[in-house]
Design a protein around this motif. Structure first.
Motif: not given
Length: 375
Positions: A238-250, A65-74, A252-255
């Protein structure tokens, strides 16, 4: 006085108070024996950071995969390895879902700033880690701080209770069973940051393992890969709802750019070791070493690999730490603002790969250091 002068005076005052710190620069891995002596301050509790399986996994991922991830998770920063690790941790800890973060600090900021909205009252232990404190500050919630582990003084009607699992400076362990009961009585959310408990307490699932087995796990369990797992990054189970909120509204995760493949691959290898017979043997060795060091330092019994040596003044703590360093032991002074001013400590930790002789020698050096630096 201009801005630069104010900064200069600020640093001088910090220095004069004995609070200025300088990092110890290492030129070797975080093993018990390093180039400068014996290491009794690392969080590499299970001695996994140099494990051949972790190193091999990181090398394979680097080649692919190389050294860097190339971006944020989204954007472009989610690899199949990220998904695989999240699924592995969720299964291991008995949760519906898991969200990876680049560090424990970032994970805690995300959880509290995302779920601590204006309708929430957060109850936070006074000795929680700085990342939890800062997360509470970022939250729009009403934050109430309760005295350390004094659960009878929890504010009434909490809607979110947050605590360290193993407290990072003194090695005390939260009464998560009682906190879970409070959570149930008030229909609240319980958040446990068990950065120092994952991999070290019980069977490696941390201080919440008995709650997980009894179906009373905290709503959110935060852990890190940078300590007992010997890698880097953090996770929120966590549960799936909490995880999806973190992925979409958190935020520090988004950016935040995601951790690169070699780190994720090494963490995945570490979790799989921990779930194996080898991992359990390492935990057994760690518990034996913890008991040995605690006994020799007249510290309370317990499984946590953090043993504070209470010193008092910042200057005496520096003198004790310097004595230890001069005699080949690395265990730095912990001073304000990490701990209360005038209550400095030597924060000793132990690893699975320390020998009994290493621990005996360190205990003797600590006793000599305290005797020769009485004030």
């Amino acid at each position: 006085m201009n801005f630069r002068q104010r900064l200069s005076e600020r640093l001088i005052a910090w220095d004069n108070a004995g609070l200025r710190r300088y990092p110890h620069t290492f030129s070797s891995a975080q093993d018990p024996h390093v180039k400068d002596g014996f290491l009794f301050a690392s969080s590499n509790y299970l001695s996994l950071s140099t494990h051949p399986k972790l190193v091999e996994a990181a090398h394979r991922a680097l080649d692919r995969y190389g050294c860097g991830s190339g971006g944020s998770r989204l954007t472009t920063g989610t690899l199949d390895l990220h998904r695989e690790l999240e699924a592995e941790i969720a299964e291991w800890l008995g949760y519906e879902d898991c969200v990876l973060f680049s560090s424990g600090f970032i994970a805690n900021l995300a959880v509290l700033s995302t779920f601590g909205d204006s309708s929430v009252t957060i109850s936070s232990d006074e000795r929680n880690h700085a990342s939890l404190i800062d997360g509470c500050r970022l939250a729009r919630a009403d934050v109430k701080v309760y005295p350390h582990r004094q659960l009878g003084k929890l504010p009434p009607q909490p809607s979110l209770i947050v605590t360290d699992g193993v407290f990072s400076m003194d090695g005390t362990v939260a009464d998560v069973d009682h906190l879970s009961t409070v959570r149930e009585n008030h229909d609240a959310m319980l958040v446990v940051d068990d950065a120092h408990g994952i991999g070290t307490l019980f069977d490696g699932r941390g201080c919440c393992a008995p709650l997980i087995d009894s179906g009373r796990a905290p709503d959110i369990l935060i852990g890190t890969a940078s300590k007992a797992l010997g890698s880097e990054g953090a996770f929120v189970a966590c549960d799936h709802t909490q995880a999806e909120i973190l992925r979409n509204q958190g935020r520090p995760y988004v950016f935040t750019t995601s951790n690169p493949a070699p780190v994720i691959a090494a963490t995945l290898a570490a979790v799989r070791i921990l779930r194996s017979a080898e991992g359990q043997e390492r935990i057994t060795r760690l518990h034996r070493n913890v008991a040995h060091l605690r006994s020799g330092l007249d510290a309370p019994t317990g499984q946590a690999p953090i043993i504070p040596i209470h010193i008092g003044s910042e200057q005496r703590a520096l003198s004790v730490a310097n004595y230890l360093s001069d005699h080949g032991f690395i265990a730095p002074a912990i001073r304000y603002p990490t701990v209360t001013k005038g209550k400095a400590i030597i924060r000793a930790t132990v690893m699975a790969d320390h020998s009994a002789g290493d621990i005996d020698d360190f205990i003797s050096a600590v006793k000599d250091a305290l005797q020769k630096n009485p004030t």
